[in-house]
Motif scaffolding. Structure first.
Motif, PDB file in Angstrom:
ATOM      1  N   LYS A   1      66.818  -8.080  25.954  1.00  0.00           N
ATOM      2  CA  LYS A   1      66.154  -9.076  25.222  1.00  0.00           C
ATOM      3  C   LYS A   1      66.570  -8.798  23.545  1.00  0.00           C
ATOM      4  O   LYS A   1      66.908  -7.512  23.211  1.00  0.00           O
ATOM      5  N   PRO A   2      66.357  -9.420  22.606  1.00  0.00           N
ATOM      6  CA  PRO A   2      67.169  -9.164  21.121  1.00  0.00           C
ATOM      7  C   PRO A   2      66.121  -8.075  20.675  1.00  0.00           C
ATOM      8  O   PRO A   2      65.284  -7.776  20.973  1.00  0.00           O
ATOM      9  N   ALA A   3      66.857  -7.442  19.596  1.00  0.00           N
ATOM     10  CA  ALA A   3      66.216  -6.249  18.826  1.00  0.00           C
ATOM     11  C   ALA A   3      64.862  -6.945  18.370  1.00  0.00           C
ATOM     12  O   ALA A   3      64.003  -5.997  18.017  1.00  0.00           O
ATOM     13  N   GLU A   4      64.857  -8.052  17.701  1.00  0.00           N
ATOM     14  CA  GLU A   4      63.629  -8.678  17.078  1.00  0.00           C
ATOM     15  C   GLU A   4      62.593  -8.874  17.879  1.00  0.00           C
ATOM     16  O   GLU A   4      61.577  -8.477  17.632  1.00  0.00           O
ATOM     17  N   TRP A   5      62.860  -8.988  19.377  1.00  0.00           N
ATOM     18  CA  TRP A   5      61.755  -9.235  20.352  1.00  0.00           C
ATOM     19  C   TRP A   5      61.229  -7.685  20.395  1.00  0.00           C
ATOM     20  O   TRP A   5      60.250  -7.686  20.465  1.00  0.00           O
ATOM     21  N   ASN A   6      62.258  -6.939  20.506  1.00  0.00           N
ATOM     22  CA  ASN A   6      61.731  -5.726  20.904  1.00  0.00           C
ATOM     23  C   ASN A   6      60.717  -4.897  19.866  1.00  0.00           C
ATOM     24  O   ASN A   6      59.708  -4.125  20.024  1.00  0.00           O
ATOM     25  N   ARG A   7      61.389  -5.202  18.517  1.00  0.00           N
ATOM     26  CA  ARG A   7      60.518  -4.689  17.506  1.00  0.00           C
ATOM     27  C   ARG A   7      59.234  -5.367  17.388  1.00  0.00           C
ATOM     28  O   ARG A   7      57.961  -4.935  17.163  1.00  0.00           O
ATOM     29  N   GLY A   8      59.310  -6.762  17.750  1.00  0.00           N
ATOM     30  CA  GLY A   8      57.818  -7.336  17.497  1.00  0.00           C
ATOM     31  C   GLY A   8      57.178  -6.996  18.706  1.00  0.00           C
ATOM     32  O   GLY A   8      55.816  -6.796  18.673  1.00  0.00           O
ATOM     33  N   ARG A   9      57.538  -6.486  20.007  1.00  0.00           N
ATOM     34  CA  ARG A   9      56.581  -6.185  21.023  1.00  0.00           C
ATOM     35  C   ARG A   9      56.140  -4.549  20.608  1.00  0.00           C
ATOM     36  O   ARG A   9      54.733  -4.506  20.661  1.00  0.00           O
ATOM     37  N   TYR A  10      56.788  -4.105  19.889  1.00  0.00           N
ATOM     38  CA  TYR A  10      56.417  -2.554  19.641  1.00  0.00           C
ATOM     39  C   TYR A  10      55.263  -2.853  18.239  1.00  0.00           C
ATOM     40  O   TYR A  10      54.282  -2.093  18.381  1.00  0.00           O
ATOM     41  N   LEU A  11      55.508  -3.670  17.475  1.00  0.00           N
ATOM     42  CA  LEU A  11      54.613  -3.873  16.506  1.00  0.00           C
ATOM     43  C   LEU A  11      53.311  -4.519  16.997  1.00  0.00           C
ATOM     44  O   LEU A  11      52.149  -4.160  16.569  1.00  0.00           O
ATOM     45  N   VAL A  12      53.301  -5.371  17.969  1.00  0.00           N
ATOM     46  CA  VAL A  12      52.034  -5.850  18.819  1.00  0.00           C
ATOM     47  C   VAL A  12      51.315  -5.006  19.514  1.00  0.00           C
ATOM     48  O   VAL A  12      50.015  -4.908  19.403  1.00  0.00           O
ATOM     49  N   GLU A  13      52.227  -4.454  20.297  1.00  0.00           N
ATOM     50  CA  GLU A  13      51.432  -3.806  21.632  1.00  0.00           C
ATOM     51  C   GLU A  13      51.333  -2.411  21.002  1.00  0.00           C
ATOM     52  O   GLU A  13      50.296  -1.609  21.550  1.00  0.00           O
ATOM     53  N   ALA A  14      52.002  -1.590  20.321  1.00  0.00           N
ATOM     54  CA  ALA A  14      51.860  -0.234  19.947  1.00  0.00           C
ATOM     55  C   ALA A  14      50.821  -0.192  18.624  1.00  0.00           C
ATOM     56  O   ALA A  14      49.738  -0.140  18.497  1.00  0.00           O
ATOM     57  N   LEU A  15      51.838  -0.509  17.687  1.00  0.00           N
ATOM     58  CA  LEU A  15      51.267  -0.203  16.102  1.00  0.00           C
ATOM     59  C   LEU A  15      49.818  -1.206  16.014  1.00  0.00           C
ATOM     60  O   LEU A  15      48.890  -0.687  15.445  1.00  0.00           O
ATOM     61  N   GLY A  16      50.253  -2.459  16.061  1.00  0.00           N
ATOM     62  CA  GLY A  16      49.433  -3.425  15.344  1.00  0.00           C
ATOM     63  C   GLY A  16      48.078  -3.688  16.281  1.00  0.00           C
ATOM     64  O   GLY A  16      46.948  -4.178  16.231  1.00  0.00           O
ATOM     65  N   HIS A  17      48.036  -2.898  17.541  1.00  0.00           N
ATOM     66  CA  HIS A  17      47.025  -3.012  18.672  1.00  0.00           C
ATOM     67  C   HIS A  17      46.258  -4.248  18.684  1.00  0.00           C
ATOM     68  O   HIS A  17      44.910  -4.227  18.858  1.00  0.00           O
ATOM     69  N   CYS A  18      47.074  -5.373  18.443  1.00  0.00           N
ATOM     70  CA  CYS A  18      46.347  -6.656  18.619  1.00  0.00           C
ATOM     71  C   CYS A  18      45.481  -6.945  19.917  1.00  0.00           C
ATOM     72  O   CYS A  18      44.513  -7.751  19.652  1.00  0.00           O
ATOM     73  N   GLY A  19      45.925  -6.557  21.145  1.00  0.00           N
ATOM     74  CA  GLY A  19      45.211  -6.666  22.245  1.00  0.00           C
ATOM     75  C   GLY A  19      43.836  -6.027  22.338  1.00  0.00           C
ATOM     76  O   GLY A  19      43.122  -6.650  22.941  1.00  0.00           O
ATOM     77  N   GLU A  20      43.768  -5.224  21.464  1.00  0.00           N
ATOM     78  CA  GLU A  20      42.458  -4.480  21.384  1.00  0.00           C
ATOM     79  C   GLU A  20      41.341  -5.231  21.112  1.00  0.00           C
ATOM     80  O   GLU A  20      40.220  -5.287  21.527  1.00  0.00           O
TER      81      GLU A  20
END
Lengths: 153, 294
Positions: free
Chosen positions: B178-197
């Motif tokens: 996957k592109p770097a942008e997607w990977n960065r987005g996943r990290y921001l959403v799944e780890a830092l942003g904890h959106c799913g919580e």
């Protein structure tokens, strides 16, 4: 005879009272409708501005027209848009509006200068400036919604 | 002679103290770069909101905010550098362990209201920078308040069971396809942003329902209804462009020109508005790629 007169008066006043309360209820409904319309007008103006800012097909003229609609809406008398107790049903207006009226009215008043900045920015035609002014209006909208609008249920 | 050495000792002690003072501080003072990077991590991870009792006029990061959930009310702890009530005595290893394993100093199992099921995905580097930044914040001596949880959710000894079921420990390696942008987005959403919580519904034990990731929930914190943010066209935000999502995260405007308040308004104010435009875009790109759920 006297009792007949009394009955008539009682009946008439009851009828009047009922009419009045229906009128009040209808008034509340229509105020809430008008208010919703005002909010929708402002939302639509921001949407149009956003289209230009996001480069999704909007023009500077759209922004100018939007700023004018926004200014007009922001000039409305807040007390007539939110008369005491005008909430319930579909409305998400929180009762805190009337218990913290001064804060609420001040937040509404903040819209006007923000809209003026957008008008100014629209006249310049500069996308950056328009984006910043749009952010300013958005801040005014969001601050008030945060405090005085209940979340969607 | 004895007299003289005493005088010498008295003279030398303050010198020794003065000498050890600054060097001890220097060992604890993190490099400015780490603090600056840590501040960005702090914003992206949205620490301020939950750990500050803004409505009660509490000091920043001193905790005390009550989070009403279906499991009871959590009272967030003090995360200032105060040695007694905050995390001033936590070592770097203990700090990392809290995020990675949900375990505090002394082996205390932490409640997952501290969203370590997401934060476990953070990199070591980000965790260390975050700690460096937090240690520069003003200390507050505000004592922590115990949680008011309904049984059995308040039973700490059950937490290892919860972790065994729901905690998938460790960082998420980048997907090279996957592109770097997607990977960065996943990290921001799944780890830092904890959106799913908030945006992923929870089952009766409080674990995130992985089949309905980002599908929204009717039982969010403070009783809010949490919207579906999957690309589903009707139930979700399938109709939003990448630009719509990015500008929403920046200024809080939905595509119809409305401006959000409440919970998400706070997240935007404290967190996503402070990210770079590139990071907001990366979040949008990633969200457009998650499975659509009705």
């Amino acid at each position: 005879m006297a009792s007949r007169k009394f009955l008539t008066i009682t009946a008439a006043s009851t009828l009047l009272a009922c009419l009045a309360c229906t009128a009040v209820a209808q008034d509340k409904e229509s105020v809430m409708k008008m208010r919703e319309q005002t909010m929708k007008t402002m939302g639509g103006a921001m949407q149009a501005t956003g289209k230009f800012v996001k480069n999704e097909g909007g023009t500077v003229d759209d922004v100018k027209a939007a700023a004018a609609r926004l200014t007009e809406a922001a000039s409305k008398d807040i007390a007539s848009l939110f008369p005491a107790g005008s909430t319930g049903g579909e409305s998400r207006a929180k009762p805190e509006i009337w218990t913290s009226w001064d804060v609420f009215a001040k937040q509404w008043a903040d819209l006007k200068p923000a809209a003026a900045k957008l008008t100014e920015a629209a006249a310049s035609g500069d996308r950056q400036q328009i984006a910043a002014a749009m952010g300013g209006v958005g801040k005014a909208c969001g601050t008030c919604h945060d405090q005085f609008r209940a979340p969607k249920q | 002679m004895g007299h003289r050495s005493l005088i010498l000792a008295i003279t030398l002690v303050p010198v020794a103290l003065a000498a050890s003072g600054p060097s001890a501080v220097a060992a604890e003072t993190p490099p400015a770069d780490a603090v600056r990077r840590g501040e960005y991590v702090f914003n992206a991870a949205g620490c301020l909101g939950c750990h500050t009792d803004e409505k009660g006029g509490g000091a920043p990061l001193a905790g005390g905010r009550g989070l009403a959930t279906p499991f009871g009310t959590f009272h967030t702890p003090n995360i200032t550098p105060d040695p007694t009530h905050g995390i001033g005595r936590w070592t770097e290893a203990q700090f990392v362990k809290a995020f990675r394993e949900g375990e505090g100093p002394g082996g205390t199992h932490l409640f997952p209201a501290f969203p370590y099921a997401s934060y476990t995905r953070m990199t070591d580097a980000d965790l260390k920078d975050l700690r460096a930044y937090l240690m520069t914040r003003p200390a507050s001596a505000q004592a922590n308040r115990p949680h008011d949880l309904d049984p059995p959710f308040g039973w700490r000894f059950l937490l290892p069971v919860w972790k065994a079921l729901y905690l998938d420990e460790g960082p998420l390696p980048d997907d090279p396809s996957k592109p770097a942008e997607w990977n960065r987005g996943r990290y921001l959403v799944e780890a830092l942003g904890h959106c799913g919580e908030c945006h992923t519904p929870r089952d009766w034990m409080g674990g995130m329902d992985q089949d309905r990731r980002f599908a929204g929930s009717s039982e969010g914190p403070e009783g809010d209804k949490i919207p579906n943010i999957t690309p589903e066209p009707k139930a979700g935000i399938g109709g939003w462009s990448v630009g719509d999502i990015a500008s929403f995260l920046e200024i809080g405007m939905t595509p119809d020109g409305d401006f959000v308040g409440s919970g998400m308004g706070e997240v935007i104010r404290n967190s996503t508005s402070k990210l770079t435009p590139e990071d907001r875009r990366a979040i949008a790109v990633y969200l457009k790629s998650v499975p659509a759920v009705k």
